[in-house]
Motif scaffolding. Structure first.
Motif, PDB file in Angstrom:
ATOM      1  N   GLN A 131     -10.162  51.843  79.467  1.00 23.19           N
ATOM      2  CA  GLN A 131      -9.241  52.899  78.467  1.00 23.19           C
ATOM      3  C   GLN A 131      -8.279  54.530  78.878  1.00 23.19           C
ATOM      4  O   GLN A 131      -7.993  55.158  78.375  1.00 23.19           O
ATOM      5  CB  GLN A 131      -9.687  53.264  77.338  1.00 23.19           C
ATOM      6  CG  GLN A 131     -10.830  54.698  77.216  1.00 23.19           C
ATOM      7  CD  GLN A 131     -12.001  53.830  77.431  1.00 23.19           C
ATOM      8  OE1 GLN A 131     -12.395  52.923  78.249  1.00 23.19           O
ATOM      9  NE2 GLN A 131     -13.905  54.383  77.149  1.00 23.19           N
ATOM     10  N   ASP A 132      -9.212  54.567  80.084  1.00 23.76           N
ATOM     11  CA  ASP A 132      -8.376  56.320  80.745  1.00 23.76           C
ATOM     12  C   ASP A 132      -7.593  55.303  82.414  1.00 23.76           C
ATOM     13  O   ASP A 132      -7.969  54.648  82.591  1.00 23.76           O
ATOM     14  CB  ASP A 132      -9.715  56.935  81.352  1.00 23.76           C
ATOM     15  CG  ASP A 132     -10.219  57.761  80.152  1.00 23.76           C
ATOM     16  OD1 ASP A 132      -9.793  57.432  79.136  1.00 23.76           O
ATOM     17  OD2 ASP A 132     -11.542  58.214  80.348  1.00 23.76           O
ATOM     18  N   GLN A 133      -6.590  56.332  81.916  1.00 24.80           N
ATOM     19  CA  GLN A 133      -5.800  56.028  83.122  1.00 24.80           C
ATOM     20  C   GLN A 133      -6.301  56.173  84.150  1.00 24.80           C
ATOM     21  O   GLN A 133      -5.879  55.349  86.001  1.00 24.80           O
ATOM     22  CB  GLN A 133      -4.073  56.860  83.376  1.00 24.80           C
ATOM     23  CG  GLN A 133      -3.305  56.895  81.923  1.00 24.80           C
ATOM     24  CD  GLN A 133      -3.056  55.770  82.055  1.00 24.80           C
ATOM     25  OE1 GLN A 133      -2.563  54.735  82.583  1.00 24.80           O
ATOM     26  NE2 GLN A 133      -2.980  54.254  80.520  1.00 24.80           N
ATOM     27  N   SER A 139      -8.547  50.201  86.048  1.00 24.82           N
ATOM     28  CA  SER A 139      -7.819  50.669  84.762  1.00 24.82           C
ATOM     29  C   SER A 139      -6.313  50.051  84.641  1.00 24.82           C
ATOM     30  O   SER A 139      -6.567  49.370  85.627  1.00 24.82           O
ATOM     31  CB  SER A 139      -7.526  52.916  85.102  1.00 24.82           C
ATOM     32  OG  SER A 139      -6.272  52.028  87.202  1.00 24.82           O
ATOM     33  N   GLU A 153      -7.708  52.121  71.727  1.00 23.89           N
ATOM     34  CA  GLU A 153      -8.123  52.923  72.919  1.00 23.89           C
ATOM     35  C   GLU A 153      -7.596  52.202  74.005  1.00 23.89           C
ATOM     36  O   GLU A 153      -6.793  52.639  74.925  1.00 23.89           O
ATOM     37  CB  GLU A 153      -8.930  53.666  73.677  1.00 23.89           C
ATOM     38  CG  GLU A 153      -9.140  54.667  72.083  1.00 23.89           C
ATOM     39  CD  GLU A 153     -10.029  55.885  72.587  1.00 23.89           C
ATOM     40  OE1 GLU A 153     -10.842  55.726  73.863  1.00 23.89           O
ATOM     41  OE2 GLU A 153     -11.236  55.943  71.395  1.00 23.89           O
ATOM     42  N   ALA A 173      -3.808  52.492  76.763  1.00 24.36           N
ATOM     43  CA  ALA A 173      -3.776  51.956  77.908  1.00 24.36           C
ATOM     44  C   ALA A 173      -2.939  51.001  78.239  1.00 24.36           C
ATOM     45  O   ALA A 173      -2.195  51.514  79.269  1.00 24.36           O
ATOM     46  CB  ALA A 173      -5.273  52.424  78.500  1.00 24.36           C
TER      47      ALA A 173
END
Ligand code: PEP
Length: 250
Positions: free
Chosen positions: A66-68, A77, A109, A113
Protein backbone atom coordinates in the motif's frame (compact mmCIF):
# COMPACT_ATOMS: atom_id res chain seq x y z
CA UNK A 1 -16.91 -3.44 -23.90
CA UNK A 2 -14.48 -6.29 -24.63
CA UNK A 3 -14.24 -9.07 -22.10
CA UNK A 4 -11.00 -9.46 -20.16
CA UNK A 5 -9.43 -12.89 -19.75
CA UNK A 6 -6.80 -12.71 -17.02
CA UNK A 7 -4.43 -15.49 -15.98
CA UNK A 8 -3.27 -15.66 -12.38
CA UNK A 9 -0.15 -17.80 -12.43
CA UNK A 10 0.31 -17.60 -8.65
CA UNK A 11 3.58 -19.10 -7.30
CA UNK A 12 4.11 -21.57 -10.14
CA UNK A 13 7.01 -22.39 -12.42
CA UNK A 14 10.56 -21.12 -12.71
CA UNK A 15 11.63 -18.21 -14.89
CA UNK A 16 12.05 -20.30 -18.05
CA UNK A 17 8.60 -21.86 -17.57
CA UNK A 18 6.95 -18.44 -17.31
CA UNK A 19 8.78 -17.20 -20.41
CA UNK A 20 7.76 -20.30 -22.40
CA UNK A 21 4.13 -20.00 -21.27
CA UNK A 22 4.03 -16.29 -22.11
CA UNK A 23 5.53 -16.95 -25.57
CA UNK A 24 2.96 -19.66 -26.31
CA UNK A 25 0.07 -17.42 -25.23
CA UNK A 26 1.40 -14.45 -27.23
CA UNK A 27 1.86 -16.66 -30.32
CA UNK A 28 -1.73 -17.89 -30.14
CA UNK A 29 -3.34 -14.57 -29.28
CA UNK A 30 -3.98 -13.22 -32.76
CA UNK A 31 -7.63 -13.08 -33.72
CA UNK A 32 -8.87 -13.31 -30.14
CA UNK A 33 -11.53 -10.69 -29.45
CA UNK A 34 -10.98 -10.50 -25.67
CA UNK A 35 -8.40 -8.43 -23.83
CA UNK A 36 -5.68 -10.79 -22.57
CA UNK A 37 -3.70 -10.41 -19.39
CA UNK A 38 -1.15 -12.64 -17.66
CA UNK A 39 -0.04 -12.17 -14.06
CA UNK A 40 3.24 -14.01 -13.42
CA UNK A 41 5.20 -14.06 -10.17
CA UNK A 42 6.79 -10.62 -9.66
CA UNK A 43 10.26 -12.14 -10.02
CA UNK A 44 9.39 -13.28 -13.56
CA UNK A 45 7.92 -9.99 -14.78
CA UNK A 46 10.90 -8.80 -16.77
CA UNK A 47 11.34 -12.11 -18.62
CA UNK A 48 7.63 -12.22 -19.43
CA UNK A 49 7.69 -8.58 -20.59
CA UNK A 50 10.39 -9.54 -23.13
CA UNK A 51 8.51 -12.67 -24.17
CA UNK A 52 5.24 -10.89 -24.99
CA UNK A 53 6.76 -7.74 -26.51
CA UNK A 54 4.85 -6.73 -29.66
CA UNK A 55 1.84 -8.92 -28.82
CA UNK A 56 -1.61 -7.94 -27.55
CA UNK A 57 -1.04 -9.60 -24.18
CA UNK A 58 -0.83 -7.30 -21.14
CA UNK A 59 1.00 -7.99 -17.88
CA UNK A 60 -0.02 -7.63 -14.27
CA UNK A 61 1.26 -8.27 -10.77
CA UNK A 62 -0.47 -10.47 -8.19
CA UNK A 63 -0.26 -8.04 -5.27
CA UNK A 64 1.41 -4.79 -4.22
CA UNK A 65 2.18 -2.94 -1.02
CA UNK A 66 0.00 0.00 0.00
CA UNK A 67 3.00 2.33 0.36
CA UNK A 68 4.90 3.70 -2.61
CA UNK A 69 8.27 2.91 -0.97
CA UNK A 70 9.92 2.37 2.39
CA UNK A 71 11.11 -0.13 4.97
CA UNK A 72 8.96 -3.14 4.04
CA UNK A 73 11.23 -6.13 3.71
CA UNK A 74 10.16 -8.54 1.00
CA UNK A 75 7.33 -6.38 -0.30
CA UNK A 76 6.84 -4.93 -3.78
CA UNK A 77 5.40 -1.48 -4.44
CA UNK A 78 2.97 -0.50 -7.16
CA UNK A 79 5.56 1.82 -8.81
CA UNK A 80 8.00 -1.14 -8.91
CA UNK A 81 5.42 -3.25 -10.74
CA UNK A 82 4.77 -0.40 -13.16
CA UNK A 83 8.50 0.08 -13.69
CA UNK A 84 8.87 -3.64 -14.46
CA UNK A 85 6.28 -3.39 -17.24
CA UNK A 86 3.04 -4.28 -15.47
CA UNK A 87 -0.12 -2.35 -16.32
CA UNK A 88 -2.45 -4.27 -13.99
CA UNK A 89 -2.43 -5.75 -10.51
CA UNK A 90 -4.64 -8.32 -8.78
CA UNK A 91 -5.56 -7.16 -5.27
CA UNK A 92 -7.41 -8.77 -2.36
CA UNK A 93 -7.28 -12.28 -3.81
CA UNK A 94 -8.81 -14.68 -1.28
CA UNK A 95 -5.42 -16.38 -0.88
CA UNK A 96 -3.99 -13.00 0.22
CA UNK A 97 -6.98 -12.30 2.45
CA UNK A 98 -6.78 -15.77 4.07
CA UNK A 99 -3.03 -16.47 4.13
CA UNK A 100 -1.83 -12.94 4.84
CA UNK A 101 -4.72 -11.57 6.87
CA UNK A 102 -5.55 -8.85 4.35
CA UNK A 103 -8.59 -6.83 5.38
CA UNK A 104 -10.98 -4.81 3.23
CA UNK A 105 -9.33 -1.65 4.55
CA UNK A 106 -5.87 -2.83 3.48
CA UNK A 107 -7.17 -3.87 0.05
CA UNK A 108 -8.67 -0.38 -0.33
CA UNK A 109 -5.30 1.22 0.52
CA UNK A 110 -3.53 -1.05 -1.95
CA UNK A 111 -6.09 -0.16 -4.61
CA UNK A 112 -5.40 3.53 -4.09
CA UNK A 113 -1.64 2.89 -4.32
CA UNK A 114 -2.07 0.90 -7.53
CA UNK A 115 -4.14 3.60 -9.23
CA UNK A 116 -1.68 6.30 -8.08
CA UNK A 117 1.11 4.34 -9.76
CA UNK A 118 -0.82 4.04 -13.03
CA UNK A 119 -1.88 0.41 -12.61
CA UNK A 120 -5.40 -0.89 -13.19
CA UNK A 121 -6.47 -2.90 -10.13
CA UNK A 122 -8.49 -6.11 -10.27
CA UNK A 123 -10.11 -6.25 -6.84
CA UNK A 124 -11.25 -9.72 -5.79
CA UNK A 125 -14.31 -10.43 -3.67
CA UNK A 126 -16.12 -13.66 -2.88
CA UNK A 127 -17.87 -15.57 -0.15
CA UNK A 128 -16.76 -18.65 1.80
CA UNK A 129 -18.54 -21.98 1.60
CA UNK A 130 -20.06 -21.38 5.07
CA UNK A 131 -21.37 -17.97 4.06
CA UNK A 132 -23.03 -19.44 0.98
CA UNK A 133 -24.55 -22.38 2.81
CA UNK A 134 -25.81 -19.91 5.44
CA UNK A 135 -27.47 -17.79 2.74
CA UNK A 136 -25.13 -14.85 3.47
CA UNK A 137 -23.28 -14.71 0.17
CA UNK A 138 -24.63 -11.37 -1.05
CA UNK A 139 -24.20 -9.80 2.38
CA UNK A 140 -20.57 -10.96 2.52
CA UNK A 141 -19.76 -9.72 -0.97
CA UNK A 142 -21.63 -6.44 -0.34
CA UNK A 143 -19.45 -5.76 2.69
CA UNK A 144 -16.28 -6.54 0.76
CA UNK A 145 -17.28 -4.17 -2.05
CA UNK A 146 -18.16 -1.40 0.39
CA UNK A 147 -14.88 -1.85 2.29
CA UNK A 148 -12.39 -2.64 -0.45
CA UNK A 149 -13.20 -0.10 -3.17
CA UNK A 150 -12.12 3.55 -2.92
CA UNK A 151 -14.36 6.28 -4.33
CA UNK A 152 -14.07 6.90 -7.20
CA UNK A 153 -13.09 3.41 -8.27
CA UNK A 154 -11.07 2.98 -11.44
CA UNK A 155 -10.62 -0.71 -12.04
CA UNK A 156 -12.16 -4.13 -12.38
CA UNK A 157 -13.91 -6.42 -9.88
CA UNK A 158 -13.38 -10.17 -9.83
CA UNK A 159 -16.12 -12.22 -8.19
CA UNK A 160 -14.42 -15.38 -6.98
CA UNK A 161 -16.44 -17.61 -4.66
CA UNK A 162 -13.76 -19.08 -2.39
CA UNK A 163 -15.29 -22.56 -2.55
CA UNK A 164 -14.79 -22.57 -6.33
CA UNK A 165 -11.12 -21.55 -6.42
CA UNK A 166 -8.81 -24.40 -7.37
CA UNK A 167 -11.47 -26.96 -6.39
CA UNK A 168 -12.89 -27.87 -9.79
CA UNK A 169 -16.27 -26.87 -8.32
CA UNK A 170 -17.64 -24.04 -10.45
CA UNK A 171 -20.51 -21.74 -9.58
CA UNK A 172 -23.56 -22.51 -11.72
CA UNK A 173 -24.53 -20.01 -14.40
CA UNK A 174 -27.56 -19.13 -12.23
CA UNK A 175 -25.30 -18.47 -9.21
CA UNK A 176 -23.13 -16.24 -11.38
CA UNK A 177 -26.14 -14.44 -12.86
CA UNK A 178 -27.52 -13.69 -9.39
CA UNK A 179 -24.23 -12.54 -7.89
CA UNK A 180 -23.08 -10.46 -10.86
CA UNK A 181 -26.49 -8.74 -11.00
CA UNK A 182 -26.18 -8.00 -7.29
CA UNK A 183 -22.64 -6.64 -7.73
CA UNK A 184 -23.77 -4.47 -10.67
CA UNK A 185 -26.58 -2.99 -8.54
CA UNK A 186 -24.14 -2.35 -5.68
CA UNK A 187 -21.67 -0.65 -8.03
CA UNK A 188 -24.41 1.60 -9.45
CA UNK A 189 -25.66 2.36 -5.93
CA UNK A 190 -22.16 3.31 -4.77
CA UNK A 191 -20.70 4.91 -7.89
CA UNK A 192 -23.72 6.10 -9.85
CA UNK A 193 -23.49 5.91 -13.64
CA UNK A 194 -19.82 4.91 -13.50
CA UNK A 195 -21.00 1.63 -11.93
CA UNK A 196 -22.46 0.58 -15.29
CA UNK A 197 -19.03 0.48 -16.92
CA UNK A 198 -17.02 -1.44 -14.32
CA UNK A 199 -16.07 -4.88 -15.61
CA UNK A 200 -16.99 -7.75 -13.29
CA UNK A 201 -14.92 -10.88 -13.93
CA UNK A 202 -15.93 -14.34 -12.76
CA UNK A 203 -13.22 -16.55 -11.27
CA UNK A 204 -13.33 -20.04 -9.81
CA UNK A 205 -12.42 -23.19 -11.77
CA UNK A 206 -13.03 -21.63 -15.19
CA UNK A 207 -11.98 -24.23 -17.77
CA UNK A 208 -12.29 -24.57 -21.56
CA UNK A 209 -15.40 -26.75 -21.14
CA UNK A 210 -17.38 -24.29 -18.98
CA UNK A 211 -16.02 -20.94 -20.20
CA UNK A 212 -18.56 -20.30 -22.99
CA UNK A 213 -21.53 -20.71 -20.66
CA UNK A 214 -20.06 -18.58 -17.88
CA UNK A 215 -18.87 -15.82 -20.22
CA UNK A 216 -22.32 -15.57 -21.82
CA UNK A 217 -24.00 -14.71 -18.49
CA UNK A 218 -25.18 -11.06 -18.36
CA UNK A 219 -22.87 -8.76 -16.39
CA UNK A 220 -19.89 -11.10 -16.78
CA UNK A 221 -17.08 -8.95 -18.18
CA UNK A 222 -14.51 -11.71 -18.44
CA UNK A 223 -12.74 -14.32 -16.35
CA UNK A 224 -9.94 -14.52 -13.81
CA UNK A 225 -8.36 -17.91 -14.42
CA UNK A 226 -6.00 -19.76 -12.08
CA UNK A 227 -5.14 -23.38 -12.83
CA UNK A 228 -6.19 -23.37 -16.48
CA UNK A 229 -4.04 -20.30 -17.20
CA UNK A 230 -0.90 -22.40 -16.67
CA UNK A 231 -1.59 -24.22 -19.92
CA UNK A 232 -1.42 -21.96 -22.99
CA UNK A 233 -3.90 -24.01 -25.04
CA UNK A 234 -6.47 -24.06 -22.22
CA UNK A 235 -6.05 -20.35 -21.53
CA UNK A 236 -6.42 -19.50 -25.22
CA UNK A 237 -9.45 -21.78 -25.51
CA UNK A 238 -11.09 -19.86 -22.66
CA UNK A 239 -10.23 -16.58 -24.38
CA UNK A 240 -11.75 -17.82 -27.65
CA UNK A 241 -15.01 -18.44 -25.78
CA UNK A 242 -15.24 -14.75 -24.85
CA UNK A 243 -18.12 -12.67 -26.16
CA UNK A 244 -16.83 -10.20 -28.75
CA UNK A 245 -18.70 -7.13 -27.45
CA UNK A 246 -20.65 -7.32 -24.24
CA UNK A 247 -22.95 -4.69 -22.80
CA UNK A 248 -22.32 -2.58 -19.70
CA UNK A 249 -19.03 -3.62 -18.13
CA UNK A 250 -19.74 -7.16 -19.22
C1 PEP B 1 -7.90 -17.89 -8.85
O1 PEP B 1 -7.16 -18.28 -7.99
O2 PEP B 1 -8.01 -16.67 -9.07
C2 PEP B 1 -8.68 -18.88 -9.58
C3 PEP B 1 -9.78 -18.49 -10.15
O3 PEP B 1 -8.20 -20.17 -9.60
P1 PEP B 1 -8.82 -21.43 -10.38
O4 PEP B 1 -9.18 -20.98 -11.76
O5 PEP B 1 -7.75 -22.44 -10.35
O6 PEP B 1 -10.04 -21.83 -9.60
Amino acid sequence: MRQLIAGNWKMNGLGADSVALARAIAAGATGITADLLVCPAALHLSGVVQAIRGSVVAIGGQDCHQDQQGAHTGDISAPMLRDAGAAWVILGHSERRQNHGETDELVREKTLAAVAAGLTPIVCVGETNDQRSGGQETEAVGWQIAGSLPKPFIGVIAYEPIWAIGTGRTATEDDVLDMHSFIREELIRQFGDAGHGIRILYGGSVKPNNAAGLLAVPNVGGALVGGASLNAEDFLAIARAAIAESGQGG
